[in-house]
Each structure stands twice: as C-alpha cells, then as structure tokens.
Design a protein around this motif. Structure first.
Motif, PDB file in Angstrom:
ATOM      1  N   UNK A   1       0.830  -1.215   0.000  1.00 48.14           N
ATOM      2  CA  UNK A   1       0.000   0.000   0.000  1.00 48.14           C
ATOM      3  C   UNK A   1       0.861   1.260   0.000  1.00 48.14           C
ATOM      4  N   UNK A   2       0.489   2.205  -0.851  1.00 44.21           N
ATOM      5  CA  UNK A   2       1.306   3.409  -1.009  1.00 44.21           C
ATOM      6  C   UNK A   2       0.615   4.626  -0.406  1.00 44.21           C
ATOM      7  N   UNK A   3       1.375   5.602   0.059  1.00 45.33           N
ATOM      8  CA  UNK A   3       0.774   6.832   0.585  1.00 45.33           C
ATOM      9  C   UNK A   3       0.025   7.609  -0.491  1.00 45.33           C
ATOM     10  N   UNK A   4       0.406   7.407  -1.760  1.00 44.63           N
ATOM     11  CA  UNK A   4      -0.293   8.111  -2.842  1.00 44.63           C
ATOM     12  C   UNK A   4      -1.762   7.684  -2.917  1.00 44.63           C
ATOM     13  N   UNK A   5      -2.018   6.384  -2.737  1.00 46.20           N
ATOM     14  CA  UNK A   5      -3.403   5.907  -2.787  1.00 46.20           C
ATOM     15  C   UNK A   5      -4.194   6.392  -1.580  1.00 46.20           C
ATOM     16  N   UNK A   6      -3.544   6.420  -0.418  1.00 45.30           N
ATOM     17  CA  UNK A   6      -4.214   6.947   0.773  1.00 45.30           C
ATOM     18  C   UNK A   6      -4.552   8.426   0.585  1.00 45.30           C
ATOM     19  N   UNK A   7      -3.658   9.143  -0.064  1.00 42.49           N
ATOM     20  CA  UNK A   7      -3.900  10.563  -0.326  1.00 42.49           C
ATOM     21  C   UNK A   7      -5.022  10.747  -1.333  1.00 42.49           C
ATOM     22  N   UNK A   8      -5.069   9.897  -2.347  1.00 47.87           N
ATOM     23  CA  UNK A   8      -6.157   9.965  -3.329  1.00 47.87           C
ATOM     24  C   UNK A   8      -7.497   9.720  -2.651  1.00 47.87           C
ATOM     25  N   UNK A   9      -7.557   8.710  -1.786  1.00 49.61           N
ATOM     26  CA  UNK A   9      -8.805   8.408  -1.084  1.00 49.61           C
ATOM     27  C   UNK A   9      -9.238   9.580  -0.216  1.00 49.61           C
ATOM     28  N   UNK A  10      -8.270  10.234   0.412  1.00 49.20           N
ATOM     29  CA  UNK A  10      -8.590  11.401   1.236  1.00 49.20           C
ATOM     30  C   UNK A  10      -9.079  12.562   0.376  1.00 49.20           C
ATOM     31  N   UNK A  11      -8.484  12.716  -0.808  1.00 51.66           N
ATOM     32  CA  UNK A  11      -8.870  13.822  -1.692  1.00 51.66           C
ATOM     33  C   UNK A  11     -10.298  13.679  -2.204  1.00 51.66           C
TER      34      UNK A  11
END
Length: 372
Positions: free
Chosen positions: A259-269
């Motif tokens: 799991x990448x922080x980019x995907x977590x950031x996308x989900x938050x966005x």
C-alpha cells in the motif's frame, strides 16, 4: 502558563515515545504491547486465517464463529461464566487476512485471559453438536445480514471482481454451504501454528505478557507462516438484484504491491466528508452530490494490494447516477494531477485518518497487526 504547557507537552511526548514496546519473540511468537493509559487492558491474538487463506469457501467465517466454544480446559458455558466473573469481554472478528481473537478486561487479569485465548488456539474441540446447534446459525446469520446490507455486499463483490481469488474470497459463507466441523478443524490445525500467530497487548507489561505467552503457547505447533498466491488485479463490473436498502454502486480500482501513501492521499482527496459536523463540505464532489445521496471514500489496504474507490448510495437510481457521474469526474480530474493547495489538504486528511485509526483498540490491531 506557557512554560507549564510546554512542560506538559514534553511529558506527553516522552510518554508517547515509551508507549510502544519493542516487538519481541516469545516461544516462537511475535509479541508487542502498547500502553494506552486506560483503566482496562486488552489482548488480541492475530492469526493469519483470513478468508484469503481458506481452502473452502466460508470456512474462515465458520472458524470465527467457533471461537470460545468448548476446549480441553473449559466448556463453552464455562468460558462464558468465568469471563463474566472477571468482568471481561470476549470477541472474534475476521478480515481477509486475519482472524482476531480479543479479550478486554480489568488490569491485573491478564493471566486468566491469556489462558482463555490460548486454550482455544491449542485445544479447541470443534464438536459436531456445537457446530450444528451454535455455529451454523451464526454462519447463516452472517450470510443473511450481508445480503440485507447493500454497502457491505457491494464491497464484498468489489473484492471478488478486483482480485477473484485470494483477497477476492468473501468474508461470508455461501448461502448453501457444505462446511462441516471436520473442515473447520482441519483449517484451524493448519492456521494455529506459531508462524501464523502474533500477540498484541494493550495496557499489559511487555515482560509479563512475554512470560505468559511463553508458558501458554509452548505446546502450539511450529511451522512456517501461511502463504497464498500473490494478488493480481483483474477488475470488471456486475449488477446484483437487491430488494432491501438504498440503491448502491461501488466504483473503484485495485492496485497490487505494498500500500502506497499516494493511494491513501487519493482516497482522502475524493472523500466528501466535511471537516465540520452537520455541514456539507466544500470539496468539488460534496457540492455535486444530490441532497438525498451519499458518497463514501473507500480505502482498504492489504499486505500486497489495495482497493480504492467510492461507495455511492441513494434513494433512487437517478440520484445514484448523478452522484456517480460526479465521482467519476473527480477521479479523472485527480488522475491529471492536483493543485498544490488540494494536494496539501489531501495529505493532511490522509495523515489524520492514519493517526486517528490507532486511537481505538480495533484500529491498533488492524493497523499494526500485519507489522508485528
């Protein structure tokens, strides 16, 4: 006053620094504790016995529902009565990768509850009469509940479409299951080994927990950790008739690897959740959602894959269509890049979500279980 606040802040930081103990090996098991500074303690036995590892559909769910039944030390009734005498609470939960056996209790009672949890791992009887009288109704109730909950059903189907096998395996048993007590016993025998088990304690001294684990799990068989085929993303679409609850759609995608922080950031966005209670929020997606529709961001990370998307629900198909169109447009826009301001907000929201997830005991087990 400022000096007093700074002193308090420093003390809090030192306490936080001491909260997580170093993970240790005890009797071949990984053991970790965290000091939550609460009047109660908890203990979770995490077993790599999630649905992705099950040899037969639904057997992981059946094993979860067999928790705390008769063992070589206690009957099911004895476990209940003794736990109530201590004022403790026992529970079992299942994810796609782990079975969690949890006890919550007053500080000082850890010896008894370590014994309760270890006795199920080491000497559960898996009797046929308990399976037929107690476990089967629970399995059927779980399956019936998911069929009447469109949101849970949609996420379950999304996993099957995204990953097919492994992570695509359902958390629930099929409607007409052929699971037997022997199937559950065989799965438990392969799963309850030292290589598959981690112990996570809250409010328990690290050295004391290590001693109790070493004593209670000494007889647990030793073997390598359970494995399954590496996750692969396939994708697809399907439609399911449902006669209960709101109209529901899940739109998303899977990604393999850590799991990448980019995907977590996308989900938050893309999350339209407001920062102020009872407000609608000011994100582009929240402004485009119809009044009686809801959109929920979904971010589900696993050891070797992640499922990201949005879950959309509404009273009518028209409302769901409008919200889905807006959600897809926002996903496409995000794929083209975010402005510096939007990226800063999304990163902050993702950090807060990750930090707040560990405030609860369930969140601690889910977040750190795979790392122990």
């Amino acid at each position: 006053m400022l000096a007093a606040r700074l002193s308090t802040a420093r003390k809090t930081q030192r306490l936080a620094a001491r909260s997580f103990a170093t993970v240790v090996e005890s009797a071949g098991l990984r053991v970790a504790t965290v000091e939550a500074n609460q009047p109660t303690s908890s203990l979770t036995i995490l077993v790599k016995a999630g649905s992705r590892f099950e040899p037969k559909a639904g057997v992981a769910n059946a094993l979860k529902n067999f928790a705390f039944k008769s063992t070589a030390k206690r009957s099911a009734l004895g476990t209940i009565r003794e736990s109530e005498l201590y004022g403790g609470v026992l529970s079992a939960s299942l994810t796609r990768e782990h079975l969690a056996l949890t006890a919550e209790f007053l500080r000082g009672d850890e010896q008894f509850f370590v014994d309760v949890l270890s006795s199920f791992v080491n000497s559960a009887k898996f009797t046929r009469h308990e399976f037929e009288e107690y476990v089967t109704p629970l399995i059927e109730a779980d399956s019936a509940a998911v069929n009447t909950d469109p949101a849970t059903h949609a996420i379950d189907i999304a996993h099957a479409l995204a990953f097919r096998s492994g992570l695509g395996a359902s958390l629930f048993a099929p409607s007409h299951s052929t699971i037997t007590a022997e199937d559950i016993k065989a799965f438990a025998k392969s799963a309850f080994t030292k290589g598959n088990i981690a112990v996570l304690g809250s409010g328990i001294d690290q050295s004391l927990l290590s001693q109790l684990v070493e004593k209670s799990f000494a007889a647990t068989p030793a073997s390598a950790s359970a494995t399954s085929s590496a996750s692969a993303y396939f994708g697809g679409e399907t439609r399911i008739d449902a006669h209960n609850g709101p109209q529901t759609v899940f739109i998303g995608f899977g990604a393999t690897g850590t799991p990448s922080p980019e995907l977590a950031t996308l989900a938050a966005h893309i999350s339209p959740a407001p920062s102020v209670k009872w407000s609608k929020g000011i994100s582009p997606l929240s402004l485009a959602i119809p009044t009686y529709a809801s959109v929920q961001s979904v971010y589900l990370p696993y050891s070797d894959a992640t499922l990201v998307g949005v879950l959309i629900q509404g009273a009518t198909a028209a409302e769901v269509k409008t919200a889905a169109t807006a959600a897809v447009a926002e996903l496409k826009k995000a794929a083209g890049g975010l402005s510096a301001e939007d990226l800063k907000k999304a990163v902050a929201k993702a950090k807060f979500a990750a930090a707040s997830a560990v405030e609860s005991r369930d969140g601690l087990a889910a977040t750190f279980g795979s790392e122990v």
